[in-house]
Design a protein around this motif. Sequence first.
Motif, short mmCIF file in Angstrom:
data_model
loop_
_atom_site.label_atom_id
_atom_site.label_comp_id
_atom_site.label_asym_id
_atom_site.label_seq_id
_atom_site.Cartn_x
_atom_site.Cartn_y
_atom_site.Cartn_z
N UNK A 38 0.83 -1.21 0.00
CA UNK A 38 0.00 0.00 0.00
C UNK A 38 0.86 1.25 0.00
N UNK A 39 1.97 1.21 0.71
CA UNK A 39 2.84 2.39 0.82
C UNK A 39 3.49 2.74 -0.52
N UNK A 40 3.52 1.77 -1.44
CA UNK A 40 4.13 2.01 -2.76
C UNK A 40 3.12 2.47 -3.80
N UNK A 41 1.84 2.48 -3.44
CA UNK A 41 0.80 2.82 -4.40
C UNK A 41 0.49 4.30 -4.47
N UNK A 42 -0.31 4.66 -5.45
CA UNK A 42 -0.77 6.04 -5.64
C UNK A 42 -2.29 6.09 -5.44
N UNK B 91 -2.06 0.51 -6.00
CA UNK B 91 -2.86 1.74 -6.01
C UNK B 91 -4.21 1.52 -5.32
N UNK B 92 -4.80 0.36 -5.54
CA UNK B 92 -6.06 0.05 -4.86
C UNK B 92 -5.84 -0.03 -3.35
N UNK B 93 -4.76 -0.67 -2.95
CA UNK B 93 -4.44 -0.78 -1.53
C UNK B 93 -4.20 0.59 -0.91
N UNK C 81 -5.13 -7.64 14.05
CA UNK C 81 -4.07 -7.83 13.06
C UNK C 81 -3.66 -6.56 12.34
N UNK C 82 -4.61 -5.63 12.16
CA UNK C 82 -4.30 -4.37 11.48
C UNK C 82 -3.36 -3.48 12.26
N UNK C 83 -3.17 -3.76 13.55
CA UNK C 83 -2.22 -2.97 14.34
C UNK C 83 -0.79 -3.18 13.88
N UNK C 84 -0.56 -4.26 13.12
CA UNK C 84 0.77 -4.52 12.54
C UNK C 84 0.96 -3.81 11.21
N UNK C 85 -0.10 -3.18 10.71
CA UNK C 85 -0.02 -2.48 9.43
C UNK C 85 0.55 -1.08 9.67
N UNK C 86 1.87 -0.99 9.63
CA UNK C 86 2.56 0.27 9.94
C UNK C 86 2.06 1.42 9.07
N UNK C 87 1.82 1.13 7.80
CA UNK C 87 1.41 2.19 6.88
C UNK C 87 0.03 2.73 7.25
#
Length: 356
Positions: free
Chosen positions: A209-213, A258-260, A286-292
């Motif tokens: 996700x961090x790489x998307x636009x 990009x969707x992410x 589990x989303x607490x591990x999603x740093x982005x």
Amino acid sequence: MLKNHYHVVGVMSGTSLDGVDLAEVFFEFNNGQWDYRFGHTFTEPYDDRRDKSWLASLVNLSPAALDEADHSYSLMLGAVINRFIKANNIKGLDAVCSHGHTALHQPKKGITRQIGNQKIIAEVLKQTVVCDFRVQDVALGGQGAPLVPIGDRLLFGNYDYCINLGGFANISFEQDGQRIAYDLCPVNIVLNELVKPLGLSYDDRGQLASQGKLIPDLLAQLNALSFYAQKPPKSLGLEWVKRNIDPLLKGQQHKTEDLLATLVEHMAMQIAAPLKSNAKLLFTGGGAYNDYLLQRIEAHKSLKIKVPERELVEYKEALIFALLGVLKLREEINCLSSVTGASKDHSSGVIFNLNI
């Protein structure tokens, strides 16, 4: 006479379909305050093809087929819990407290159905089982969800907000002496599905996700969904995702990244919206591990975020359903009308006493 010490196992299967979470918990009640300590914990993963596709299809089953699924899942769940108890040589339990798995959740129609709440589990385990926590609340005019906030109040009252980032994001907080809680938006139930074609179970730390636009039109459509303008109590389910999110994503020609990125931005905006600046937050699930995702939430609001130890991140819902079961054994309130919209606070759940 009520006890001050309880030894239970909490069991939870969430909408993100990761697996069955099992947590051995020791509770202590002193001077009006509940304390807890984790014992053994384990997640029995679902089989990617067989179990996950079957559980995701439950919403489409006829009542008769759903009854059959309930029986099958109850047997499976009993076996999973039994393995956990035996593998860890757990003895002297007061109860097994199980959420089951949500098959249908349509509270506006007075319908909610969790499979895995049958008496046969108690017979398999030869233990007292407390389960089926949602149905009574819906019968009392409530949403039947979320149920975790009573645990947030009793165990984590030192935080301004408790937010769980699981299949859906939900929030819990005190306002004018009442506990307020509701679902905020879908999270892993959508993100995990998007990365499946890439051969992944989830977007690790939100790196893709961090790489998307951002896709501005899609972001605007997501934020315009009517659920977000509704006032609580309100809750989400798989059916809502199929009706509202899936059609927006269907046929999109954009890259997965990009969707992410767009979905994470949408989630961050919806999660940050109700929060007060500089508030103290407890994030679990589990989303607490999603740093982005956490970074994007902080980009919208200045916050004091706490991601706790692994056991609490991953097993908070199992912990709190363990507490709901204990409260039911004591016939004390475990379901708050201020949260669900039910006609009254109540002690919800079914007890199967088979300690033989």
